[in-house]
Motif scaffolding. Structure first.
Motif, short mmCIF file in Angstrom:
data_model
loop_
_atom_site.label_atom_id
_atom_site.label_comp_id
_atom_site.label_asym_id
_atom_site.label_seq_id
_atom_site.Cartn_x
_atom_site.Cartn_y
_atom_site.Cartn_z
N UNK A 71 11.97 59.07 -27.44
CA UNK A 71 12.41 59.69 -28.70
C UNK A 71 12.44 61.21 -28.64
N UNK A 72 11.62 61.82 -27.78
CA UNK A 72 11.61 63.28 -27.70
C UNK A 72 12.93 63.84 -27.22
N UNK A 73 13.74 63.02 -26.56
CA UNK A 73 15.08 63.45 -26.15
C UNK A 73 16.14 63.08 -27.18
N UNK A 74 15.75 62.43 -28.24
CA UNK A 74 16.71 62.05 -29.26
C UNK A 74 17.46 60.77 -28.94
N UNK A 75 16.91 59.95 -28.06
CA UNK A 75 17.61 58.73 -27.66
C UNK A 75 17.21 57.55 -28.54
N UNK A 76 17.33 57.76 -29.85
CA UNK A 76 17.05 56.71 -30.83
C UNK A 76 18.15 56.71 -31.88
N UNK A 77 18.29 55.59 -32.55
CA UNK A 77 19.35 55.46 -33.55
C UNK A 77 19.12 56.36 -34.75
N UNK A 82 23.60 68.45 -24.45
CA UNK A 82 24.47 67.27 -24.29
C UNK A 82 24.05 66.17 -25.25
N UNK A 83 22.76 65.98 -25.43
CA UNK A 83 22.29 64.99 -26.40
C UNK A 83 22.78 65.36 -27.79
N UNK A 84 22.69 66.64 -28.14
CA UNK A 84 23.14 67.08 -29.45
C UNK A 84 24.62 66.84 -29.68
N UNK A 85 25.44 67.15 -28.68
CA UNK A 85 26.89 66.93 -28.80
C UNK A 85 27.20 65.46 -29.00
N UNK A 102 14.69 59.64 -19.91
CA UNK A 102 15.95 58.95 -20.21
C UNK A 102 15.78 57.46 -19.96
N UNK A 103 15.11 57.10 -18.87
CA UNK A 103 14.94 55.69 -18.53
C UNK A 103 14.20 54.90 -19.58
N UNK A 149 24.69 57.36 -24.39
CA UNK A 149 24.21 58.72 -24.13
C UNK A 149 23.25 58.74 -22.95
N UNK A 150 22.35 57.77 -22.90
CA UNK A 150 21.38 57.69 -21.79
C UNK A 150 22.09 57.54 -20.45
N UNK A 151 23.10 56.68 -20.41
CA UNK A 151 23.85 56.49 -19.17
C UNK A 151 24.54 57.79 -18.74
#
Length: 217
Positions: A107-113, A177-180, A102-103, A191-193
């Protein structure tokens, strides 16, 4: 006879080329899947986009689903726990890795636009949804085996499976949660926060029995 150093260099170059080819095929496939839908793209079209033959695609990927969700992802949790630091427990290692991912906005967690299109493509393909379920089952099973072996649990002891199930649950809950939040078109930074707060809440909920299990001495 080829000198050992030259042989090693040749092996290293060959492996690097294989990794590059594998990545090129996967990247071309995902781009097509996101654009047109997983079920509407053929392996022949993937091969053409990656500038390789159909046989080459199958040399690297056993099934079409492997282009998106390789089965080796099922070893993720066991791999994290296997590499845990001295003094770290199984659950602690997974929580730490998730916080690290997360930090760095992994991208493997989906934390990209660009994750929204990829996520929508996966959800629209029944075989990929089934593959996600299969990977989740494999994650828990492989982690159960590892915990049982490392702790010397007796045959039939339910604790390794129960602990692995809890760790699998926390990992799945984070991804859900990432998906939602992706469906809600939330900014990846927000989302990361939220995920950091979620991981803190999960850690508090698990309690010492789970958090101390399989601590590496």
């Amino acid at each position: 006879m080829m000198p050992a150093t030259v042989f090693a260099m040749a092996e290293g170059l060959r492996e690097r080329k294989k990794r590059e080819t594998r990545r090129r095929i996967a990247d071309a496939a995902v781009a097509l899947f996101v654009e047109r839908g997983f079920d509407r793209v053929t392996i022949a079209e993937v091969a053409a986009a990656a500038d390789v033959s159909v046989n080459t695609v199958y040399n690297y990927f056993d099934a079409k689903e492997d282009l998106v969700l390789p089965l080796h992802h099922g070893d993720r949790l066991a791999g994290i726990v296997r590499e845990r630091e001295r003094g770290e427990s199984a659950a602690g290692a997974v929580l730490r890795r998730l916080r690290e991912e997360v930090g760095r906005r992994d991208p493997s967690l989906g934390l990209t636009s660009g994750f929204a299109g990829f996520y929508a493509m996966m959800r629209a393909a029944p075989t990929l949804v089934a593959r996600l379920d299969e990977i989740a089952v494999r994650m828990t099973a492989s982690l159960t085996d590892l915990l049982a072996a490392e702790t010397g649990a007796a045959p039939g002891d339910p604790v390794p499976a129960l602990v692995a199930g809890q760790i699998g649950w926390l990992h799945a809950h984070v991804l859900t949660e990432v998906g939602k939040r992706t469906d809600a078109r939330e900014d990846p930074e927000r989302t990361a926060e939220a995920l950091i707060d979620l991981l803190d809440a999960i850690e508090e909920l698990l309690g010492p029995r789970i958090l101390d299990y399989a601590r590496r001495h």
